[in-house]
Enzyme design. Structure first.
Site, PDB file in Angstrom:
ATOM      1  N   ASN A   1      74.303  12.744  62.462  1.00  0.00           N
ATOM      2  CA  ASN A   1      73.083  12.935  62.721  1.00  0.00           C
ATOM      3  C   ASN A   1      71.816  11.760  61.935  1.00  0.00           C
ATOM      4  O   ASN A   1      70.701  10.917  62.624  1.00  0.00           O
ATOM      5  CB  ASN A   1      72.768  14.047  61.985  1.00  0.00           C
ATOM      6  CG  ASN A   1      72.803  15.093  62.692  1.00  0.00           C
ATOM      7  OD1 ASN A   1      71.569  15.557  63.148  1.00  0.00           O
ATOM      8  ND2 ASN A   1      74.046  16.238  62.562  1.00  0.00           N
TER       9      ASN A   1
ATOM     10  N   ARG B   1      79.242  15.919  61.428  1.00  0.00           N
ATOM     11  CA  ARG B   1      78.073  16.155  61.972  1.00  0.00           C
ATOM     12  C   ARG B   1      77.172  15.646  60.513  1.00  0.00           C
ATOM     13  O   ARG B   1      76.174  15.235  61.359  1.00  0.00           O
ATOM     14  CB  ARG B   1      78.139  17.882  61.490  1.00  0.00           C
ATOM     15  CG  ARG B   1      76.431  18.656  61.375  1.00  0.00           C
ATOM     16  CD  ARG B   1      76.689  19.707  61.217  1.00  0.00           C
ATOM     17  NE  ARG B   1      77.508  20.751  62.061  1.00  0.00           N
ATOM     18  CZ  ARG B   1      78.336  20.816  61.211  1.00  0.00           C
ATOM     19  NH1 ARG B   1      78.894  20.644  60.210  1.00  0.00           N
ATOM     20  NH2 ARG B   1      79.469  21.217  62.284  1.00  0.00           N
TER      21      ARG B   1
ATOM     22  N   SER C   1      84.157  18.169  60.628  1.00  0.00           N
ATOM     23  CA  SER C   1      83.911  17.916  61.433  1.00  0.00           C
ATOM     24  C   SER C   1      82.539  18.626  60.646  1.00  0.00           C
ATOM     25  O   SER C   1      81.137  17.772  61.042  1.00  0.00           O
ATOM     26  CB  SER C   1      83.366  20.063  62.468  1.00  0.00           C
ATOM     27  OG  SER C   1      83.363  21.092  60.742  1.00  0.00           O
TER      28      SER C   1
END
Lengths: 156, 294
Positions: free
Chosen positions: B232, B228, B224
């Site tokens: 992004n 992440r 994660s």
């Protein structure tokens, strides 16, 4: 977008950067920050202490000033007392002196008067004797009556 | 650039890393296309990702080292002030979330935050500038085919970079978990919760279930963390590329695109900072969990 050797390369690079940062960057910066924090805290404490000391000094100055004023007042009072004493003494001395001068002047005057009187008496006597001599020249000898005249002079 | 290619080609070109590796025929060299890069498999390296990440990392270390060398407790200079500001911010973040004592965590957080921020920051450079410069240099001085020069500037849009960092963090989490709690303690943490029972048989039955749950949550941490940041930044980069496409679609669209790019760039300043901060904070939290029994 392929997963390849870059993964390991990035991991190694990352670990090296972290090691470098931990060894050469973080400790000196944090050290400087902590030292500055400490010195600011010390400075503030010193300022606080200084303020406190100033307060104490002010209080002491007020006390000293009060004491000094009291002392000054006492000294002034003493001085005034002493001054009036001196004046009184001087007055007394002056009065005594004046009395003394007056007395001595009086005595002198008296002596002077007496002397003048003595002289006058002598002159009166001699005048009287001269007058009487002239009157009596013809009648009696001056020598014969001299004792009588001396008695008269003593009675004057 | 876009005028010579289709929009798809332009986008694909922008999303391809500059890859060095072994071709299937055994020769070492740069990949000339996405297919070639794919064929190289694991034993290839993204030169642009490494170049920019190391460049920015070295810049970070150089600037901070300069400040650290001249760091005094007296009145700080401009650079020292700035560096101290960042360090204080990191320090307070670490103190806020990390309860144990470990001198590694704060410098680790500082490195993560500043390095990721700098790599993300490259996203704000207009998408064609540096790749065009690279294309020009490549074709002028090295005789490369302009269409075969790939140059991705934002390292964090490469999953290798984000996973590389995330795995390093994960390694630290495992290391400290075992160091603090011992192998038994760590294994117990993985197998004896969340379901517990006083009955030994029932507990034995719970162990595989617990392990499954805990193992997934453990593995989810680095994944994660990496995804992440990558997601992004990749999405942000993609939008910049799409906006850049508008510049080749006439004057009106171009002007509109310029405004869009400006707006997105301003918004992106928030995202790049936020993502760097999130990566850092989660690292601190994971390491804190590794240090604490629960």
């Amino acid at each position: 977008m392929n997963i390849n050797l870059t993964l390991l390369g990035q991991s190694v690079t990352f670990i090296f950067f972290v090691w470098f940062c931990m060894k050469f960057i973080w400790p000196p910066i944090m050290g400087a920050l902590n030292t500055r924090k400490q010195s600011i805290a010390d400075g503030l404490a010193a300022a606080e202490k200084g303020k406190h000391d100033e307060e104490l000094a002010k209080q002491r100055a007020v006390k000293e000033l009060k004491a000094a004023k009291e002392q000054a007042n006492e000294i002034i009072a003493n001085a005034q007392k002493r001054a009036s004493e001196i004046v009184e003494e001087a007055k007394d001395t002056a009065r005594t002196e004046a009395d003394r001068i007056k007395t001595s002047a009086g005595t002198e005057i008296e002596q002077e008067v007496n002397r003048a009187r003595e002289k006058l008496r002598g002159e009166v006597v001699s005048l009287a004797v001269a007058g009487a001599g002239k009157v009596l020249k013809r009648e009696i000898d001056a020598k014969a009556n001299e004792d009588l005249l001396k008695d008269l002079v003593a009675q004057l | 650039m876009a005028s010579e290619q289709t929009s798809t080609g332009y986008i694909k070109h922008h999303l391809q890393n500059w890859t060095y590796g072994q071709h299937p025929d055994g020769a070492w060299g740069f990949a000339h296309s996405a297919e070639e890069a794919k064929e190289m498999g694991f034993w290839a390296i993204h030169v642009d990702t490494m170049l920019w990440s190391i460049l920015l990392g070295v810049f970070f270390l150089w600037a901070f080292r300069k400040a650290a060398k001249g760091a005094t407790a007296n009145v700080p200079g401009r650079l020292q002030n700035f560096v101290e500001w960042i360090c204080e911010f990191i320090d307070s973040s670490v103190k806020g979330s990390f309860t144990a004592r470990n001198t590694l965590v704060a410098p680790l957080s500082l490195t993560i935050f500043v390095w990721i921020f700098l790599m993300n920051l490259m996203d704000l450079v207009p998408v064609d500038w540096l790749p065009s410069a690279a294309t020009w240099i490549g074709s002028t001085f090295f005789g490369a085919d302009p269409h075969h020069v790939y140059f991705k500037v934002v390292s964090t849009t490469d999953p290798n970079a984000t996973f590389g960092m995330a795995f390093a963090v994960f390694f630290l989490v495992l290391y400290y978990s075992i160091k603090i709690k011992g192998i038994g303690g760590f294994a117990g943490e993985l197998t004896l919760q969340p379901f517990q029972s006083k009955n030994i048989v029932v507990q034995a039955f719970f162990i595989p279930i617990n392990f499954l749950l805990e193992f997934v949550s453990l593995i989810a941490k680095p994944i994660s963390l990496a995804l992440r940041l990558f997601g992004n930044m990749y999405a942000g980069e993609m939008i910049f590329i799409l906006i850049a496409l508008m510049f080749s679609a006439g004057l009106g669209m171009g002007i509109f695109g310029a405004f869009l790019q400006m707006g997105w760039a301003i918004f992106h300043i928030l995202i790049i900072t936020l993502q760097a901060f999130i990566f850092m904070t989660l690292t601190i939290v994971y390491l804190d969990m590794a240090h604490n029994e629960h």
